[in-house]
Write a protein that holds these residues in place. Structure first.
Motif, short mmCIF file in Angstrom:
data_model
loop_
_atom_site.label_atom_id
_atom_site.label_comp_id
_atom_site.label_asym_id
_atom_site.label_seq_id
_atom_site.Cartn_x
_atom_site.Cartn_y
_atom_site.Cartn_z
N ASN A 146 32.73 32.77 34.22
CA ASN A 146 33.50 33.44 35.27
C ASN A 146 34.52 34.36 34.63
OD1 ASN A 146 32.61 31.46 37.62
ND2 ASN A 146 33.30 30.17 35.93
N VAL A 147 34.34 35.65 34.79
CA VAL A 147 35.22 36.61 34.14
C VAL A 147 36.64 36.50 34.67
CG1 VAL A 147 35.68 39.05 33.72
CG2 VAL A 147 33.33 38.20 33.65
N LEU A 148 36.80 36.51 35.98
CA LEU A 148 38.11 36.41 36.60
C LEU A 148 38.10 35.28 37.64
CD1 LEU A 148 38.91 40.19 37.14
CD2 LEU A 148 39.78 38.72 35.32
N VAL A 149 39.16 34.49 37.67
CA VAL A 149 39.26 33.38 38.62
C VAL A 149 40.66 33.33 39.20
CG1 VAL A 149 37.51 32.02 37.41
CG2 VAL A 149 39.92 31.75 36.81
N ASP A 150 40.82 32.53 40.27
CA ASP A 150 42.15 32.37 40.87
C ASP A 150 42.79 31.08 40.36
OD1 ASP A 150 40.82 30.35 42.22
OD2 ASP A 150 40.75 31.42 44.14
N PRO A 197 49.91 36.37 33.64
CA PRO A 197 49.53 36.86 34.96
C PRO A 197 49.86 35.84 36.05
CG PRO A 197 47.59 36.24 33.70
CD PRO A 197 48.75 36.18 32.76
N HIS A 199 48.15 34.42 38.49
CA HIS A 199 47.27 33.28 38.77
C HIS A 199 47.41 32.18 37.72
CE1 HIS A 199 44.80 35.51 35.89
NE2 HIS A 199 44.02 34.46 35.75
N SER A 235 41.19 28.44 30.53
CA SER A 235 41.39 29.87 30.71
C SER A 235 40.30 30.40 31.61
CB SER A 235 41.36 30.61 29.37
OG SER A 235 40.02 30.69 28.88
N ASP A 236 40.40 31.67 32.00
CA ASP A 236 39.27 32.29 32.69
C ASP A 236 38.22 32.66 31.65
OD1 ASP A 236 39.99 34.82 31.53
OD2 ASP A 236 41.42 35.16 33.15
N TYR A 238 36.97 35.48 30.81
CA TYR A 238 37.23 36.70 30.05
C TYR A 238 37.99 36.38 28.77
CZ TYR A 238 38.83 41.47 29.03
OH TYR A 238 39.10 42.67 28.43
#
Length: 352
Positions: A146-150, A197, A199, A235-236, A238
């Protein structure tokens, strides 16, 4: 008996590396039985060399296989009857406790998500792996699924990683586990609460006030990965994938520099001779084959991806990890802990 489904035709070497790897796994683990999926003729060519292993395998023939360069969507559409798909279905149907493949990563993840589905309550599955550290091994996730997650997904990753870390702490032993909860950190650009960031900061705030299988230790930085500062780093995909590839690159750089240095002069070669045992120990500790095996966490079944270029030792490490998770009832524990997390989220939302 623990049954492990094997995609025998995956990876760069197929049965040539996979069959001797299974023989390695069987030593000291007589309760393991392998369900092998692939070309029976090619499998038996190598299996005939291992008499003990012969008694512990069941072969399911198929001449259909997923190619390493297939796109996940293409492989998924044409997956029926392939060794990879059949091995995953064995886990779904309760015929095996885990599946291991060295084949196409994207295809394996796509098939596993469709066939096994995620544990109820899981937003997204993650890829996790064990990484060596100065003070002990570290579980790191997500490594690229998953490149980006919440923030909520990062919190779920912390739960997944904590349960994985508990199971992995046994190091293939069947004795009692350490009752101390795994320590968990969120990968960030600094340890201060105001950094990073939104999130990541939000996930840190949630983890600091909920009850989950781990013990939240705050933010960690990139250099904590190899220090072994915490048991689990979240981590995410990415940042996780970049960290993984950087660590692999640094390891290769160190090995290259050492070889060049010890071959640079006669005195260096003499020094290498006297340091032989120390260098052998260093090589074994830094050997990436001993840490091979990325686990697809969050699926309703144990699915492990071996590196495509793994040799027999590397593939055996991935299979041993599968055996370890199967012994510990990993999936059942994940379902319980995610259910507990969901209950807490509902209570927290009501309080807000």
């Amino acid at each position: 008996m623990i049954r492990i489904a094997i995609d025998a035709m995956g990876g760069d070497f197929g049965p040539k590396a996979i069959i001797p790897a299974l023989d390695m796994v069987l030593k000291g683990r007589p309760e393991v039985h392998f369900l092998i999926y692939g070309d029976e003729v090619k499998i038996k060519k190598y299996l005939s060399r291992y008499k003990n292993l012969n008694r512990q395998v069941t072969i399911f023939h198929t001449d259909k296989m997923v190619q390493n360069d297939d796109k996940p969507s293409t492989a998924l559409r044409a997956s029926k009857g392939s060794g990879m798909r059949m091995a995953i279905e064995a886990v779904k149907n309760g015929e095996a406790e885990a599946v291991v493949s060295a084949g196409n990563t994207g295809a394996l993840m796509a098939m596993a998500k469709i066939v096994l589905k995620t544990v109820p309550g899981i937003h997204r599955p993650a890829i996790a792996s064990v990484m060596p550290g100065i003070h002990g091994d570290t579980i790191m996730l997500d490594l690229g699924a998953n490149v980006l997650v919440d923030a909520d997904t990062l919190v779920q990753f912390a739960v997944l990683g904590s349960v994985f870390a508990r199971a992995n702490k046994t190091r293939d032993q069947q004795g009692a586990q350490d009752d101390k909860p795994p320590s968990v950190g969120l990968l960030n650009i600094g340890s201060e609460e105001t950094k990073g960031p939104e999130h990541v900061r939000e996930a840190g705030e949630i983890l600091s006030r909920i009850d989950f299988p781990g013990e939240y230790k705050g933010f960690v930085e990139g250099n904590d990965i190899t220090r072994g500062t915490v048991d689990v780093i979240v981590s995410d995909g990415y940042a996780g994938n970049i960290s993984l590839k950087t660590a692999e690159g640094v390891g290769h750089l160190v090995r290259t520099y050492l070889k060049e240095s010890f071959k640079s002069s006669l005195l260096s070669k003499i020094g290498a001779f006297f340091a032989y045992f120390a260098l052998r120990d260093l090589r074994e500790r830094m050997d990436p084959r001993r840490y091979n095996g990325g686990v697809f966490l969050g699926l309703n079944g144990v699915c492990i991806k071996s590196h495509g270029g793994a040799d027999a030792l590397g593939f055996s490490s991935a299979v041993i990890l599968a055996v370890r998770l199967a012994r510990q009832g990993y999936i059942e524990q994940i379902a319980r802990d995610i259910g507990h997390l969901t209950d807490q989220e509902n209570l927290l939302s009501e309080d807000d």
